[in-house]
Design a protein around this motif. Structure first.
Motif, short mmCIF file in Angstrom:
data_model
loop_
_atom_site.label_atom_id
_atom_site.label_comp_id
_atom_site.label_asym_id
_atom_site.label_seq_id
_atom_site.Cartn_x
_atom_site.Cartn_y
_atom_site.Cartn_z
N ASN A 832 0.86 -0.97 -0.12
CA ASN A 832 0.09 -0.09 0.02
C ASN A 832 0.95 1.24 -0.07
OD1 ASN A 832 -2.16 -1.40 0.18
ND2 ASN A 832 -2.27 -1.37 2.32
N TYR A 833 0.60 2.04 -1.05
CA TYR A 833 1.39 3.54 -0.81
C TYR A 833 0.54 4.50 -1.28
CZ TYR A 833 4.79 6.70 -2.68
OH TYR A 833 5.64 7.88 -3.04
N GLU A 834 0.65 5.59 -0.41
CA GLU A 834 -0.21 6.77 -0.56
C GLU A 834 0.48 8.19 -0.62
OE1 GLU A 834 -4.07 9.05 2.02
OE2 GLU A 834 -3.18 7.11 2.80
N VAL A 859 11.08 -5.28 -10.21
CA VAL A 859 10.34 -5.24 -11.03
C VAL A 859 9.14 -4.28 -11.00
CG1 VAL A 859 8.30 -6.97 -11.90
CG2 VAL A 859 10.80 -8.03 -10.83
N GLN A 860 8.89 -3.74 -12.13
CA GLN A 860 7.80 -2.73 -12.26
C GLN A 860 6.71 -3.27 -11.91
OE1 GLN A 860 8.30 0.74 -15.04
NE2 GLN A 860 6.09 0.60 -15.19
N VAL A 861 5.74 -2.64 -10.96
CA VAL A 861 4.51 -3.24 -10.61
C VAL A 861 3.50 -2.06 -10.89
CG1 VAL A 861 5.19 -5.00 -9.16
CG2 VAL A 861 4.69 -2.72 -8.25
N ASP A 862 3.55 -0.92 -11.05
CA ASP A 862 2.91 0.34 -11.30
C ASP A 862 3.31 1.40 -11.83
OD1 ASP A 862 0.11 1.25 -10.61
OD2 ASP A 862 1.02 2.62 -9.74
N GLU A 863 2.90 2.39 -12.69
CA GLU A 863 3.25 3.50 -13.19
C GLU A 863 1.98 4.25 -13.74
OE1 GLU A 863 6.24 5.16 -16.77
OE2 GLU A 863 5.57 3.06 -16.82
N GLN A 864 1.96 5.45 -13.11
CA GLN A 864 0.88 6.51 -13.51
C GLN A 864 1.10 8.18 -13.05
OE1 GLN A 864 -2.29 6.70 -10.45
NE2 GLN A 864 -1.48 4.68 -9.60
N ASN A 865 0.41 8.95 -13.63
CA ASN A 865 0.91 10.36 -12.93
C ASN A 865 0.64 10.64 -11.60
OD1 ASN A 865 1.79 11.20 -15.65
ND2 ASN A 865 -0.37 11.57 -16.48
N ILE A 874 -3.06 0.22 -4.27
CA ILE A 874 -2.72 -0.87 -3.63
C ILE A 874 -2.41 -2.04 -4.77
CG2 ILE A 874 -3.96 -2.92 -2.26
CD1 ILE A 874 -6.13 -0.73 -1.32
N ILE A 875 -1.16 -2.52 -4.34
CA ILE A 875 -0.66 -3.42 -5.37
C ILE A 875 -0.54 -4.74 -4.87
CG2 ILE A 875 1.55 -4.10 -6.43
CD1 ILE A 875 2.17 -1.04 -6.38
N MET A 876 -1.31 -5.68 -5.44
CA MET A 876 -0.97 -7.25 -5.09
C MET A 876 -0.15 -8.15 -6.41
SD MET A 876 -4.33 -9.56 -4.11
CE MET A 876 -4.73 -8.61 -2.90
N PRO A 877 0.77 -8.26 -6.15
CA PRO A 877 1.62 -8.83 -7.24
C PRO A 877 1.03 -9.98 -7.56
CG PRO A 877 2.70 -8.71 -5.34
CD PRO A 877 1.84 -7.87 -5.19
N SER A 878 1.02 -10.31 -9.18
CA SER A 878 0.57 -11.85 -9.65
C SER A 878 1.73 -12.74 -9.39
CB SER A 878 0.42 -11.50 -10.88
OG SER A 878 1.41 -11.00 -11.77
N GLY A 879 1.28 -14.03 -9.43
CA GLY A 879 2.26 -15.09 -9.26
C GLY A 879 2.67 -15.38 -7.71
N ASP A 880 3.45 -16.07 -7.67
CA ASP A 880 3.95 -16.57 -6.02
C ASP A 880 4.67 -15.25 -5.38
OD1 ASP A 880 4.72 -17.63 -3.92
OD2 ASP A 880 6.20 -18.85 -4.93
N THR A 923 3.42 3.88 3.54
CA THR A 923 3.87 2.81 2.76
C THR A 923 3.95 1.57 3.61
OG1 THR A 923 6.31 3.18 3.43
CG2 THR A 923 5.57 4.18 1.45
N THR A 924 2.98 0.73 3.58
CA THR A 924 2.78 -0.52 4.47
C THR A 924 2.63 -1.69 3.50
OG1 THR A 924 0.46 -0.17 4.49
CG2 THR A 924 1.95 0.87 6.37
#
Length: 929
Positions: A832-834, A859-865, A874-880, A923-924
């Motif tokens: 979680n990043y705010e 590994v990049q998981v998010d990109e935006q303005n 809120i990032i929940m990475p795919s895979g293991d 950042t948690t």
């Protein structure tokens, strides 16, 4: 006996909605109703109505120290300890502030005493509850919301609004309307902490320092002098207190057990006061409450006073005595009273429920409340029951600020079932306003793991059932409810109880319920006040839902609890020697102790090991603790484990938890306002270790251990929920949700959802997550302007302010945060990043990368303005997910980078040497099993 029959009859009539068509005497109403008792379908329940006095004494005594006392300032000291923990930013055992979901009930209510209505905006109403805090509505009761959560741990006995400033309110804490022991004949079950003041319309409350003492433990009534707002009179169990400087200092004007005080609305030099056990009569004053005299007449158990504003010098006293309330009237300002009521009066529970309201425009018209509401047109001579739809047990009646008896006839009632309103006090109907007024007092509950349906027992609101709608709980059984149980394998079977171990069962998914404690082989102790606790504990065997254990003087077991008539047999005999203990015997009962009024030898709680039904633990009211390893036999062998010099405190044991993965590992939670309330053994009770650590010195009434996460502990106290992720080495509290309310039980719905059963705020569910905060910030490009790790822990608008640095092409900001998870094998992993960015020209690109330890790279998981206002990603990475966790260490890393989208020559040309500034709020990491 005649009075008891009359009460039963009136109670039954109220249940079936019977309404008399004309004003009648109590005797006439009772005579008609008695004829229906024999055939009435609820006749079997008539001897098991709620017992508020016993309930109060029961809860009060369990929380005492071994010597039967409560330490001074116990509650405030515990709150101060909790407040200190709130600043530590520690999160334990996966309970995050937003983890909790309230599931109701939103339609039941609970015990209220004061009602305060804004004088110029009557849509603003405040109510004070017995153990759920102070609540407010701004839309006339269409919806409610709680105010300062700390008040939920205090009984609110009275509340008033400052006469010159409606945003300033005073709340008196402690309920001095019980017969429970606290060193006098009338004291409250929950000790208060003086008077609290709010100057911001109830948003925050602070204790008035001058009332932080034993004289103000039970503040029953607060009154302002109508002509001087600096002068107040307060009725407490120590007497009538007076201040002339707004509460900076107080003087005791008259010492007695004072429950009520009222200024004459037409002449503030005259004041009257009522009390408890004032046999000679109420008190009166003719000098604004400075000196007091005993009135003639109107003596009795409790006197509740009401002036008649429309008739000079007329005051009424509603006096309870021998379980009845009668009206006395004075025509000389409260100096002399004469009995008005003919016959036996109306039913009450001692001094618990007694209130009277006089029409401001008609001195002969009044409403009298005891168990039910009655109305009189003749100055209290005759009464007839009215407003039968209002919940039983009346505590306050308040008229609308614009009440005139013609255009506005609205009156409000505070009851054990919340708040009700009638739009016509001269009519017959009333409606409840319990729209999300979540102050229900539960004793216990059970939840089905598949459907999520809940059965719960409450004080004075019976057994309730939840089937998914927080606003629409069903009432399925009467009396005082108790503990609950749900068959985990069959959603049709739920269990509840009425006081004294009268177990009942629903086999149709909560649609109805019926008793199962009797039959050919009954629970032999059930129904006895000497062989059961008031609210006895019972539990379903976690390994076999056909088996139930019930705690009485003896332990009772049924192995066919689903049968039409279950069989019950005792598997643990009484620890009371034959003939009992008496003077000269080896162990006399002390005169005051933590287990009165429940017998010391009764069983307080039971636990069955998950995975082995032979292992059963049991604690008795006096603190004796036993276990057996052959619990499925007809006569198990029991071993005592608190008498071997191990040092377990001699207090009420509330909960026993057996580690499902190691049955020699057992936790024990105790009550009392003490520091050592949580203990652990790893050798079946041979030795014990205090793991209370930094927990506040407050009673622990609930305890749970995570099913699959060793060392994750959850305790419920009288000031909320506390958790530990390291087996008690450190403790934390983030109590968004239940707040500082007493928590009666903590139960698992499944491996990842915890239910909190509260006595004052209903029931909550928490999804267990594990928030992990940063241990370090590594600035790669740019610099920190202000703030640090503490600002990254909560989503609380506290930021780390970061500035970029000019590189060869553009302005950039790059930093890393590193954390360590408690496991390197999470089932689900979230980051979680705010943050937000202030930028003068153009957009700022935000990129988030997570470190993949298997690949050895980010590994990049998010990109935006980056937005200009706080936005949570809120990032929940795919895979293991374990690839992002360092094996054997638990380390996780995230890299966040920003860069201005404008070319460097545009930035330089415009002299934008500081083109953006980033503010990071949180950042948690979150993990789930």
């Amino acid at each position: 006996m005649a009075g008891r029959i009359a009460f039963i009859a009136l109670f039954l009539l109220s249940l079936v909605g019977c309404q008399q068509s004309a004003e009648q005497s109590v005797e006439q109403v009772a005579e008609q109703a008695t004829e229906q008792v024999a055939e009435h379908p609820l006749a079997a329940f008539r001897e098991r109505n709620d017992e508020p006095i016993t309930a109060a004494a029961d809860r009060y005594q369990r929380r005492l120290s071994a010597d039967g006392t409560i330490p001074p300032r116990a509650l405030l000291r515990a709150k101060e300890q909790r407040d200190a923990m709130m600043t530590a930013h520690q999160f334990g055992a996966g309970v995050w502030p937003n983890s909790w979901t309230w599931v109701g009930p939103g339609n039941i209510g609970g015990r209220l005493r004061p009602i305060v209505i804004h004088p110029t905006n009557p849509d603003i109403i405040y109510v004070g509850s017995a153990s759920g805090g102070i609540w407010k509505t701004t839309n006339g009761g269409t919806s409610w919301f709680p105010l300062d959560d700390f008040m939920a741990s205090l009984s609110v006995g009275d509340m008033v609004m400052h006469p010159a400033d409606p945003n300033t309110l005073y709340a008196g804490t402690g309920e001095g309307f019980f017969e429970a022991p606290e060193g006098s004949s009338n004291t409250a079950a929950v000790r208060g902490a003086g008077i609290f003041v709010s100057t911001d319309a109830g948003a925050t409350w602070n204790q008035m320092p001058s009332t932080d003492n034993a004289d103000f433990y039970f503040v029953n009534r607060i009154e302002f002098d109508p002509t001087d707002s600096n002068t107040m009179l307060v009725a407490t169990t120590s007497g009538i207190w007076r201040t002339t400087n707004g509460g900076t200092t107080w003087n005791l004007q008259q010492a007695f057990d004072a429950l009520d005080v009222k200024f004459d609305p037409n002449d503030p030099t005259k004041v009257v006061a009522g009390g408890h056990d004032t046999l000679l009569g109420p008190y009166y004053s003719t000098d604004r409450g400075v000196t007091w005299q005993v009135a003639n007449g109107a003596g009795g158990h409790r006197q509740e006073i009401a002036w008649a504003p429309s008739q000079t010098n007329t005051v009424y006293a509603a006096v309870s005595d021998n379980g009845r309330i009668k009206i006395w009237r004075s025509l000389d300002g409260g100096q002399n009273y004469t009995l008005q009521t003919s016959g036996n009066g109306i039913q009450t529970w001692a001094s618990y429920n007694n209130t009277v309201w006089v029409d401001p425009n008609n001195a002969d018209f009044m409403i009298l409340g005891g168990v039910n509401l009655f109305r009189s047109n003749d100055g209290g001579v005759n009464f007839a029951q009215r407003f039968s739809s209002v919940h039983a047990d009346m505590h306050r009646i308040v008229e609308h600020p614009d009440f005139d008896g013609v255009n506005n006839k609205t009156v409000y009632f505070a009851t054990d079932g919340g708040i009700y309103r009638t739009a016509d006090v001269y009519g017959t109907s009333a409606t409840d306003l319990n729209n999300n007024l979540g102050v229900t007092q539960f004793y216990g509950a059970g939840i089905n793991p598949t459907t999520g349906n809940i059965i719960g027992g409450t004080q004075d609101n019976g057994t309730l059932f939840y089937n998914g709608d927080p606003q629409n709980w069903d009432h399925i059984f009467g009396g005082d409810g108790g503990y609950g149980g749900a068959d985990p394998t069959d959603p049709n079977y739920f269990y509840g109880e009425v006081q004294r171990a009268r177990i009942h069962r629903s086999s149709n998914g909560g649609a109805s319920s019926s008793y199962i404690y009797s039959g050919p082989n009954p629970i032999g102790d059930a129904g006895s006040s000497t062989r059961t606790n008031f609210i006895p504990f019972f539990v379903l065997d976690p390994n076999n839902p056909n088996t139930m254990l019930v705690a009485c003087e003896r332990m009772w077991r049924s192995t066919n609890v689903k049968a039409s008539q279950p069989d019950w047999f005792s598997i643990k005999n009484s620890i009371q020697p034959p003939g009992g203990f008496s003077a000269g015997k080896s162990r006399p009962k002390p005169p005051r102790s933590h287990f009165n009024p429940n017998p010391w030898y009764n069983i307080a709680t039971i636990s069955v090991a998950d995975g082995n039904s032979n292992i059963i633990w049991a604690a008795h009211n006096n603190g004796d603790l036993y276990y057996t390893t052959n619990g499925t036999t007809a006569s198990p062998t029991w071993t005592q484990v608190d008498n071997n010099g191990v040092g377990l405190p001699d207090r009420w044991i509330s909960t026993i938890v057996i580690d499902p993965n190691d049955h020699n590992h057992v936790y024990v939670a105790l009550m009392g306002w003490e520091a050592d309330n949580l203990w652990e053994t790893t050798d079946n009770g041979t030795t014990w270790t205090d793991i209370s650590g930094s927990l506040p010195s407050a009673p622990i009434s609930a305890l749970a251990a995570h099913r699959v996460r060793p060392g994750w502990l959850y305790v419920g106290t009288d000031i909320g929920v506390f958790t530990s992720g390291n087996n008690g080495q450190t403790w934390s509290t983030k109590t968004d949700g239940p707040g500082t309310v007493p928590v009666e039980q903590l139960l698992w719905k499944d491996d990842n959802n915890l239910m909190a059963v509260t006595h004052g705020r209903g029931i909550f569910l928490a999804e267990i997550q594990q928030p992990v905060v940063p241990l370090s910030i590594n600035m790669i490009i740019g610099s920190i302007n202000s703030g640090g790790i503490p600002e990254l822990i909560d989503s609380d608008d506290q930021h780390v302010v970061m500035d970029p640095q000019f590189t060869t092409a553009r302005y950039q900001l790059v930093f890393e945060v590193e954390s360590v998870l408690p496991t390197d094998t999470p089932g689900i992993l979230e980051f979680n990043y705010e943050a937000r960015t202030f930028n003068l020209v153009g957009q700022v690109e935000q990129k988030i990368e997570l470190y993949d330890f298997d690949a050895g790279m980010y590994v990049q998981v998010d990109e935006q303005n980056s937005p200009s206002t706080d936005l949570t990603v809120i990032i929940m990475p795919s895979g293991d997910p374990t690839r992002f966790v360092e094996n054997g260490v638990g380390t996780v890393r995230a890299r966040i980078s920003y860069q201005n989208g404008l070319p460097w020559w545009v930035v330089r040309t415009a002299n934008l040497y500081l083109p953006f500034r980033t503010r990071v709020d949180q950042t948690t990491w979150m993990i789930l099993p």
